[in-house]
Design a protein around this motif. Structure first.
Motif, PDB file in Angstrom:
ATOM      1  N   THR A 149      -2.350   1.545   7.097  1.00  0.00           N
ATOM      2  CA  THR A 149      -1.354   0.633   6.537  1.00  0.00           C
ATOM      3  C   THR A 149      -0.263   1.359   5.760  1.00  0.00           C
ATOM      4  OG1 THR A 149      -2.773   0.230   4.620  1.00  0.00           O
ATOM      5  CG2 THR A 149      -2.885  -1.363   6.440  1.00  0.00           C
ATOM      6  N   GLU A 150      -0.557   2.515   5.184  1.00  0.00           N
ATOM      7  CA  GLU A 150       0.473   3.269   4.464  1.00  0.00           C
ATOM      8  C   GLU A 150       1.583   3.708   5.420  1.00  0.00           C
ATOM      9  OE1 GLU A 150       2.594   4.537   1.441  1.00  0.00           O
ATOM     10  OE2 GLU A 150       0.649   3.577   1.172  1.00  0.00           O
ATOM     11  N   ARG A 206      -6.527  -0.761   9.978  1.00  0.00           N
ATOM     12  CA  ARG A 206      -6.501  -0.982   8.542  1.00  0.00           C
ATOM     13  C   ARG A 206      -6.305   0.317   7.768  1.00  0.00           C
ATOM     14  NH1 ARG A 206     -11.759  -4.322   7.603  1.00  0.00           N
ATOM     15  NH2 ARG A 206     -11.985  -4.364   9.840  1.00  0.00           N
ATOM     16  N   VAL A 261      -0.213  -5.858   7.109  1.00  0.00           N
ATOM     17  CA  VAL A 261      -0.219  -4.916   5.988  1.00  0.00           C
ATOM     18  C   VAL A 261      -0.557  -5.644   4.690  1.00  0.00           C
ATOM     19  CG1 VAL A 261       1.252  -3.389   4.601  1.00  0.00           C
ATOM     20  CG2 VAL A 261       1.322  -3.257   7.097  1.00  0.00           C
ATOM     21  N   SER A 306       3.388   3.338  13.706  1.00  0.00           N
ATOM     22  CA  SER A 306       2.971   4.274  12.671  1.00  0.00           C
ATOM     23  C   SER A 306       3.946   5.442  12.604  1.00  0.00           C
ATOM     24  CB  SER A 306       1.564   4.802  12.971  1.00  0.00           C
ATOM     25  OG  SER A 306       1.259   5.887  12.121  1.00  0.00           O
ATOM     26  N   TYR A 315       2.406   2.178   8.181  1.00  0.00           N
ATOM     27  CA  TYR A 315       3.132   0.972   8.582  1.00  0.00           C
ATOM     28  C   TYR A 315       4.115   0.538   7.492  1.00  0.00           C
ATOM     29  CZ  TYR A 315      -0.885   0.807  11.757  1.00  0.00           C
ATOM     30  OH  TYR A 315      -1.860   1.121  12.667  1.00  0.00           O
ATOM     31  N   ARG A 316       3.721   0.724   6.231  1.00  0.00           N
ATOM     32  CA  ARG A 316       4.610   0.372   5.124  1.00  0.00           C
ATOM     33  C   ARG A 316       5.871   1.221   5.146  1.00  0.00           C
ATOM     34  NH1 ARG A 316       1.705   0.234  -0.439  1.00  0.00           N
ATOM     35  NH2 ARG A 316       3.629  -0.792  -1.009  1.00  0.00           N
ATOM     36  N   HIS A 372      -4.356  -6.225   4.603  1.00  0.00           N
ATOM     37  CA  HIS A 372      -5.303  -5.109   4.672  1.00  0.00           C
ATOM     38  C   HIS A 372      -4.967  -3.892   3.821  1.00  0.00           C
ATOM     39  CE1 HIS A 372      -7.550  -7.063   7.833  1.00  0.00           C
ATOM     40  NE2 HIS A 372      -6.416  -7.304   8.462  1.00  0.00           N
ATOM     41  N   HIS A 373      -3.784  -3.829   3.229  1.00  0.00           N
ATOM     42  CA  HIS A 373      -3.434  -2.617   2.480  1.00  0.00           C
ATOM     43  C   HIS A 373      -4.106  -2.608   1.117  1.00  0.00           C
ATOM     44  CE1 HIS A 373      -1.233   0.894   1.305  1.00  0.00           C
ATOM     45  NE2 HIS A 373      -0.908   0.305   0.175  1.00  0.00           N
ATOM     46  N   VAL A 401      -3.133  -1.683  15.882  1.00  0.00           N
ATOM     47  CA  VAL A 401      -2.940  -1.317  14.479  1.00  0.00           C
ATOM     48  C   VAL A 401      -4.316  -1.209  13.820  1.00  0.00           C
ATOM     49  CG1 VAL A 401      -0.617  -2.257  14.263  1.00  0.00           C
ATOM     50  CG2 VAL A 401      -2.563  -3.735  13.838  1.00  0.00           C
TER      51      VAL A 401
END
Length: 181
Positions: free
Chosen positions: A61-62, A58, A131, A99, A64-65, A134-135, A56
């Motif tokens: 992160t979008e 940084r 997330v 992702s 992953y969200r 780091h998001h 993963v």
């Protein structure tokens, strides 16, 4: 994090497909494996096909969200058809990802088979923690035009093959006195 990929082989439902192969589960923290048989129920067989690293970033992160907010969060298993075309191993496990963007790119190529697999609760908690740490929301920046650069226009240049007094590409501001129209 190493993820083991479980693939199930079931009898096909048509005469054209003898077997149906699907990724059905992932095993967080699994040891390495190479098509190790896990379970057999009649003609259906489950294999621990491979263990691949889940990486993963940084900057992703979008994506992953998006996966974490889905009704059923998934890990995406990307399978390539095997070059050896063995009936026992028709696919090679190419990668695993959480992702949504990577999964979509793999689907767009049309060459890979992308299987969504339910995300185990420990993996969900691990990814959600990543997330959260780091998001950073990106602020919207409206694009601004740069300053107009004067005297760099190519006014009067048109198609070099057209020889006439009035060039069809010339702007009205460049008209000179005495020029034929």
């Amino acid at each position: 994090m190493p993820l083991g990929v479980v693939i199930r082989r079931q009898p096909g439902v048509t005469r054209w497909a003898k077997w149906v192969w699907r990724a059905v589960a992932v095993l967080p923290g699994a040891a390495s494996a190479d098509w190790q048989e896990l379970r057999r129920e009649g003609e259906a067989v489950e294999y621990h096909a491979a263990t691949l690293p889940l990486t993963v970033y940084r900057s992703e992160t979008e994506a992953y969200r998006i996966v974490l907010a889905a009704e059923s969060p998934s890990v995406f298993v990307v399978l390539h058809p095997s070059e050896e075309a063995s009936p026992d191993r028709p696919y090679v496990v190419h990668s695993v990802t959480v992702s949504a963007h990577e999964a979509q790119q793999a689907l767009d190529s049309g060459e890979e088979l992308v299987e969504p697999v339910p995300m185990p609760p420990p993996l969900y908690a691990w990814l959600a923690d990543f997330v959260d740490r780091h998001h950073a929301d990106e602020t919207f920046m409206k694009r601004k035009r740069g300053p107009a650069v004067e005297m760099q226009s190519e006014d009067g240049k048109g198609d070099a093959r057209i020889r006439q007094a009035a060039d069809v590409y010339r702007s009205p501001a460049s008209r000179r006195k005495g020029e034929l129209h």
